[in-house]
Each structure stands twice: as structure tokens, then as C-alpha cells.
Design an enzyme around this catalytic site. Structure first.
Site, PDB file in Angstrom:
ATOM      1  N   GLU A  60      -5.446 -11.851   7.970  1.00 46.87           N
ATOM      2  CA  GLU A  60      -6.246 -10.621   7.958  1.00 46.87           C
ATOM      3  C   GLU A  60      -7.539 -10.790   7.178  1.00 46.87           C
ATOM      4  O   GLU A  60      -8.170  -9.803   6.817  1.00 46.87           O
ATOM      5  CB  GLU A  60      -5.422  -9.451   7.401  1.00 46.87           C
ATOM      6  CG  GLU A  60      -4.732  -9.741   6.075  1.00 46.87           C
ATOM      7  CD  GLU A  60      -3.883  -8.579   5.548  1.00 46.87           C
ATOM      8  OE1 GLU A  60      -3.920  -7.479   6.129  1.00 46.87           O
ATOM      9  OE2 GLU A  60      -3.189  -8.782   4.535  1.00 46.87           O
ATOM     10  N   HIS A 113       0.806  -1.223   0.000  1.00 46.55           N
ATOM     11  CA  HIS A 113       0.000   0.000   0.000  1.00 46.55           C
ATOM     12  C   HIS A 113       0.840   1.273   0.000  1.00 46.55           C
ATOM     13  O   HIS A 113       0.315   2.355  -0.223  1.00 46.55           O
ATOM     14  CB  HIS A 113      -0.935   0.022   1.215  1.00 46.55           C
ATOM     15  CG  HIS A 113      -1.983  -1.032   1.167  1.00 46.55           C
ATOM     16  ND1 HIS A 113      -2.908  -1.133   0.153  1.00 46.55           N
ATOM     17  CD2 HIS A 113      -2.259  -2.063   2.004  1.00 46.55           C
ATOM     18  CE1 HIS A 113      -3.702  -2.164   0.378  1.00 46.55           C
ATOM     19  NE2 HIS A 113      -3.326  -2.754   1.495  1.00 46.55           N
TER      20      HIS A 113
HETATM   21  C1  3PY Z   1      -3.913  -4.185   7.835  1.00 50.93           C
HETATM   22  O1  3PY Z   1      -4.107  -3.698   8.952  1.00 50.93           O
HETATM   23  O2  3PY Z   1      -4.781  -4.744   7.166  1.00 50.93           O
HETATM   24  C2  3PY Z   1      -2.585  -4.095   7.254  1.00 50.93           C
HETATM   25  O3  3PY Z   1      -2.328  -4.729   6.264  1.00 50.93           O
HETATM   26  C3  3PY Z   1      -1.593  -3.188   7.886  1.00 50.93           C
HETATM   27  O4  3PY Z   1      -1.084  -2.308   6.937  1.00 50.93           O
HETATM   28 MG    MG Z   2      -3.988  -5.531   5.260  1.00 48.01          MG
END
Ligand code: 3PY
Ligand code: MG
Length: 258
Positions: free
Chosen positions: A146, A45
């Protein structure tokens, strides 16, 4: 192989990381000279592209900090490139399955342990001509949990041989839990998910890491077992410090006009 990060982790300590999104070597060097243990160069990012990486890595290696690269995808070519240029390790986003985790590990390990292609163009300058013989033990590999699927497969992903650890992306993890995106998320469902990840790592001796945007929240993660925590992000520090100075500058004149 004994590396500064591995030494910290073996001693049960936490690596304090700065997150780098601005693509100039001076940004990396300025942060690295502050005494951070690690710099995470963000190619997913941040503004950095592959062509920025060499200069950024050279800047970090003027200092005592170690450089980890958050690659933009699972692409083994990009993972190999970051390592060839001298990254101490990689952080790979959005890992959903144990098969994906195994492929990521294989991209970081030379045969027969893995499928990394030989060509440590800068790594062998930085770490020595025997780099290839030592790299499989030295290179750190983090997969990011995530997503909903990643969280569902947490235990199996953590069982992947050769993994250094799991890095939590708390903002995407918020989405995965149906919550608004937030880095240091106090929602009980998020806290429970993070606790599960920390616990899964602890049971296997894996290093648990996390992005964080609030030093007191980050400190609490360390108390719960995290050993790689982001303490500062470059762009955020820039705007926060500049805005505080602008407010401080304006404050006396506001008072004198009232
Ligand atoms: C998230 O929090 O999803 C990340 O990838 C941190 O940049
Ligand atoms: Mg992330």
C-alpha cells in the site's frame, strides 16, 4: 494443515470478509453469525486494542468464521500475541521491502522455519494440544502492499518464502500513487497497480486480498483473481443502515407536508 480458509483458497474460492473496527465481542459475533468466511479484526485503525482481542477472538470462534487480525505494526511481539490468542492469521500493514516481509513471516513461524516464540496460550485450546506442530502450515500471513516502496518491490516481496498472500490497502495505495484517498478507486493508475498485484500473486499461487467498500467493486476484484475480499465494514454498515432508516422514516411526512 487443512483450515477452513486454506480449504477455500485451495479450491480457488474467495473468502468473504467483514472488517471489524468496533471493539465489542457482540459486534464480532453478530457479523460472524451472518455467514462471512473471515472477520478481519483491525488493530491498526479500528478501536480495538490488544486487550480487546481475546474477547473478540472468543466471539468469532463460536461461529464458522475464521479470524484474521490486522496488527498495527510489524512488531513480532504483537504478531505473536494475536496468534497465541487464536487468530487464524495476520494481516501486516505497510510492508515496503522483502526484508520486512521475511521478518513478518519469521514472526509467524516456529523455529527452525522462523522466530515465533512458543506460548500458544489460547491457540492450543482452540486448535488442539498439537497446535505448535501444525501451526507453521496453518497460520496465514498476509503483507499489505500500500506504499510506493512496497509497490516498487512488489515482485521481490511476493517471492518471500512462507507468505500466504498479499493484501491490498487501496486507500493508502491511492496516496502512494498521488491520488486522493479512496477505497474502490477507479483511477486507471490505481486499477493498473491493483492488476499488477493480482497478477504477481496469481503467478506464484499466492492469495490476493483487498479491502473494499463497495460490493460490486469487490465482486469485480474476485473476477480478476482476488481470494480474500472485504464485503462489509461494521461502522460503515451501522451508519449507512441507520441513515437509510432515518430517510425512510422522514420521507412520508415530507410528502404529506408538500
Ligand atoms: C487501506 O486501504 O489503506 C487500508 O489499509 C484498508 O483499511
Ligand atoms: Mg492502509
Amino acid at each position: 494443515m487443512d483450515t477452513p480458509l486454506r480449504r477455500l483458497w485451495t479450491e480457488g474460492r474467495c473468502a468473504r470478509a467483514a472488517w471489524v473496527t468496533l471493539n465489542h465481542p457482540l459486534v464480532a459475533e453478530s457479523l460472524a453469525r451472518l455467514g462471512f468466511d473471515a472477520l478481519c479484526l483491525d488493530l491498526q485503525h479500528g478501536l480495538l486494542t490488544e486487550s480487546d482481542l481475546l474477547g473478540m477472538l472468543q466471539a468469532v470462534s463460536q461461529t464458522g468464521a475464521s479470524a484474521l487480525v490486522r496488527v498495527p505494526s510489524h512488531d513480532p511481539a504483537l504478531i505473536g500475541r494475536a496468534l497465541d490468542l487464536g487468530a487464524a492469521g495476520v494481516i501486516v500493514p505497510l510492508v515496503n521491502t522483502p526484508a520486512e516481509a521475511a521478518a513478518v513471516v519469521a514472526a509467524c513461524r516456529y523455529p527452525p522455519a522462523g522466530r515465533r516464540s512458543y506460548g500458544p496460550v489460547r491457540a492450543s485450546l482452540l486448535y488442539g494440544s498439537d497446535y505448535a506442530a501444525r501451526a507453521n502450515d496453518a497460520v496465514s500471513v498476509f503483507v499489505m502492499i500500500e506504499t510506493e516502496q512496497g509497490l516498487a518491490n512488489l515482485e521481490a516481496i511476493c517471492d518471500t518464502p512462507g507468505l500466504t498472500g498479499v493484501f491490498i490497502g487501496p486507500i493508502d495505495l491511492s496516496y502512494a500513487l498521488g491520488l486522493p484517498p479512496q477505497p474502490d478507486n477507479p483511477h486507471p493508475a490505481h486499477v493498473a497497480a491493483v492488476t499488477r498485484i493480482l497478477e504477481a500473486c496469481r503467478r506464484r499461487g499466492l492469495v490476493a486480498g483487498s479491502f473494499s467498500d463497495d460490493p460490486s467493486f469487490g465482486r469485480a476484484l474476485v473476477e480478476k483473481g482476488a481470494q480474500l475480499v472485504v464485503v462489509a465494514t461494521d461502522a460503515r454498515c451501522l451508519t449507512e443502515a441507520a441513515s437509510a432508516r432515518l430517510r425512510a422514516f422522514d420521507a412520508p411526512s415530507r410528502t404529506s407536508h408538500t
